[in-house]
Design a protein around this motif. Structure first.
Motif, PDB file in Angstrom:
ATOM      1  N   PRO A  63      71.316  59.807 101.260  1.00 55.03           N
ATOM      2  CA  PRO A  63      70.913  58.642 100.470  1.00 55.03           C
ATOM      3  C   PRO A  63      70.265  59.072  99.152  1.00 55.03           C
ATOM      4  CG  PRO A  63      70.307  58.344 102.759  1.00 55.03           C
ATOM      5  CD  PRO A  63      70.738  59.767 102.623  1.00 55.03           C
ATOM      6  N   ASP A  97      67.871  57.753  97.267  1.00 50.26           N
ATOM      7  CA  ASP A  97      66.412  57.741  97.182  1.00 50.26           C
ATOM      8  C   ASP A  97      65.805  58.942  97.904  1.00 50.26           C
ATOM      9  OD1 ASP A  97      67.425  56.454  99.531  1.00 50.26           O
ATOM     10  OD2 ASP A  97      65.459  55.584  99.934  1.00 50.26           O
ATOM     11  N   GLU A  98      66.387  59.337  99.031  1.00 46.96           N
ATOM     12  CA  GLU A  98      65.843  60.462  99.784  1.00 46.96           C
ATOM     13  C   GLU A  98      66.103  61.797  99.084  1.00 46.96           C
ATOM     14  OE1 GLU A  98      67.316  60.306 103.770  1.00 46.96           O
ATOM     15  OE2 GLU A  98      66.502  58.289 104.158  1.00 46.96           O
ATOM     16  N   HIS A 143      69.322  52.926  98.299  1.00 39.52           N
ATOM     17  CA  HIS A 143      69.635  53.794  99.437  1.00 39.52           C
ATOM     18  C   HIS A 143      71.133  54.100  99.460  1.00 39.52           C
ATOM     19  CE1 HIS A 143      68.047  55.664 103.038  1.00 39.52           C
ATOM     20  NE2 HIS A 143      68.995  55.136 103.799  1.00 39.52           N
ATOM     21  N   TYR A 144      71.790  54.055  98.298  1.00 33.35           N
ATOM     22  CA  TYR A 144      73.212  54.371  98.226  1.00 33.35           C
ATOM     23  C   TYR A 144      73.460  55.818  98.636  1.00 33.35           C
ATOM     24  CZ  TYR A 144      73.567  50.315  95.025  1.00 33.35           C
ATOM     25  OH  TYR A 144      73.526  49.074  94.451  1.00 33.35           O
ATOM     26  N   LEU A 145      74.573  56.053  99.297  1.00 33.71           N
ATOM     27  CA  LEU A 145      74.953  57.434  99.578  1.00 33.71           C
ATOM     28  C   LEU A 145      75.233  58.151  98.262  1.00 33.71           C
ATOM     29  CD1 LEU A 145      77.244  57.058 102.711  1.00 33.71           C
ATOM     30  CD2 LEU A 145      74.957  58.065 102.596  1.00 33.71           C
ATOM     31  N   ASP A 178      66.824  48.600  97.008  1.00 32.37           N
ATOM     32  CA  ASP A 178      68.260  48.367  97.008  1.00 32.37           C
ATOM     33  C   ASP A 178      68.690  47.347  95.949  1.00 32.37           C
ATOM     34  OD1 ASP A 178      68.511  50.201  99.006  1.00 32.37           O
ATOM     35  OD2 ASP A 178      68.568  48.734 100.631  1.00 32.37           O
ATOM     36  N   ALA A 224      76.878  50.459  99.976  1.00 27.89           N
ATOM     37  CA  ALA A 224      76.116  51.656 100.316  1.00 27.89           C
ATOM     38  C   ALA A 224      76.906  52.936 100.065  1.00 27.89           C
ATOM     39  CB  ALA A 224      75.672  51.600 101.774  1.00 27.89           C
ATOM     40  N   ASP A 225      78.249  52.863 100.168  1.00 25.99           N
ATOM     41  CA  ASP A 225      79.080  54.037  99.933  1.00 25.99           C
ATOM     42  C   ASP A 225      79.807  53.957  98.585  1.00 25.99           C
ATOM     43  OD1 ASP A 225      80.878  52.020 100.441  1.00 25.99           O
ATOM     44  OD2 ASP A 225      81.956  53.075 102.048  1.00 25.99           O
ATOM     45  N   ARG A 268      62.189  53.070  97.702  1.00 27.42           N
ATOM     46  CA  ARG A 268      63.510  52.533  98.042  1.00 27.42           C
ATOM     47  C   ARG A 268      63.595  51.095  97.571  1.00 27.42           C
ATOM     48  NH1 ARG A 268      66.778  52.068 103.858  1.00 27.42           N
ATOM     49  NH2 ARG A 268      68.296  50.538 103.095  1.00 27.42           N
TER      50      ARG A 268
END
Length: 249
Positions: A193, A195-196, A157-159, A215, A226-227, A213
């Motif tokens: 994200p 995955d999205e 779910h990383y940006l 992580d 995450a960023d 998803r």
């Protein structure tokens, strides 16, 4: 100026050479097909003779972690040594947003190779600029394929802030025409994200794989915050090409 583009026959390199030539510079491609082998150093002295700037947009033949690290270790060391001998004034290297924030792990991946490349450049004898880019629009399918498992596509779910390769090539060329500036970042305008966004792309293409998803999946062997793949400081260049979800056909 005379500007040598290592990897200048590849996807990004060809565009960089074209941009530079359009601006009146003597820009030439250096690659195995032109008689230059960065891994052995063969052809580098001749290629860099009288060069003002060297641009490195080369890539290893495999994304296997140890292969990548070995490639960037040897190729970068050979280039910098040849540049110092030739009196090159500016080394420009294409890197990846977030590698300067990568946390070392037991798993060696592609980003570790870019970390090694940056370390050698920073410690080297030639003034430099690192052009750190986010992932290319054009490589989203490749990222999905590399993350595919039996039950689906495992993505964190990383940006994610992909940028058009053409925008990156334009910035690399612009950087090569200027003075060394240590680092500059470029990203696209769309941030979501991973995955999205990749899931949306696959659905639009009619790809029936399920995006899961995960992580723990990481990104090419790297586990990040995450960023970790997007610019976090002010001043990043935002590419002018809007991200459009590509459709099959």
């Amino acid at each position: 100026m005379r500007i040598v583009v290592v990897g200048g026959t590849g996807h990004i390199g060809r565009q960089v050479v074209e941009h530079l030539q359009e601006q009146g510079h003597d820009a030439v491609a250096a690659s195995p097909s032109t008689g230059v082998d960065v891994l052995t150093g063969a052809g580098l002295a001749d290629a860099f003779a009288d060069a003002d700037v060297v641009v490195d947009v080369s890539n290893p033949p495999s994304f296997d972690g140890p292969v990548v690290v070995d490639f960037f270790d040897r190729s970068t060391a050979n280039q910098l040594a040849a540049e110092a001998d030739a009196g090159v004034k500016h080394h420009v290297a294409l890197s990846i947003v977030g590698v300067d924030r990568l946390v070392p792990s037991d798993t060696v991946g592609y980003l570790d190779g870019k970390v090694r490349q940056e370390q050698l450049i920073v410690a080297g004898p030639v003034p430099y600029t690192l052009v750190r880019a986010t992932q290319f629009h054009e490589f989203i399918g490749m990222i999905a394929d590399a993350s595919s498992r039996v039950d689906g596509v495992h993505l964190p779910h990383y940006l994610f802030q992909p940028v058009a390769a053409a925008d990156v090539a334009a910035l690399v060329a612009e950087t090569a025409m200027g003075e060394p500036r240590v680092e500059v970042e470029i990203a696209g305008a769309t941030r979501a994200p991973m995955d999205e966004l990749i899931g949306e792309v696959l659905r639009a293409r009619g790809d029936t794989r399920t995006v899961i998803r995960d992580d723990d999946a990481g990104y090419f062997g790297a586990h990040l915050a995450a960023d970790g793949l997007v610019p976090v400081a002010d001043g990043a260049v935002i590419g002018s090409t809007a991200f459009a979800v590509p459709k099959r056909g």
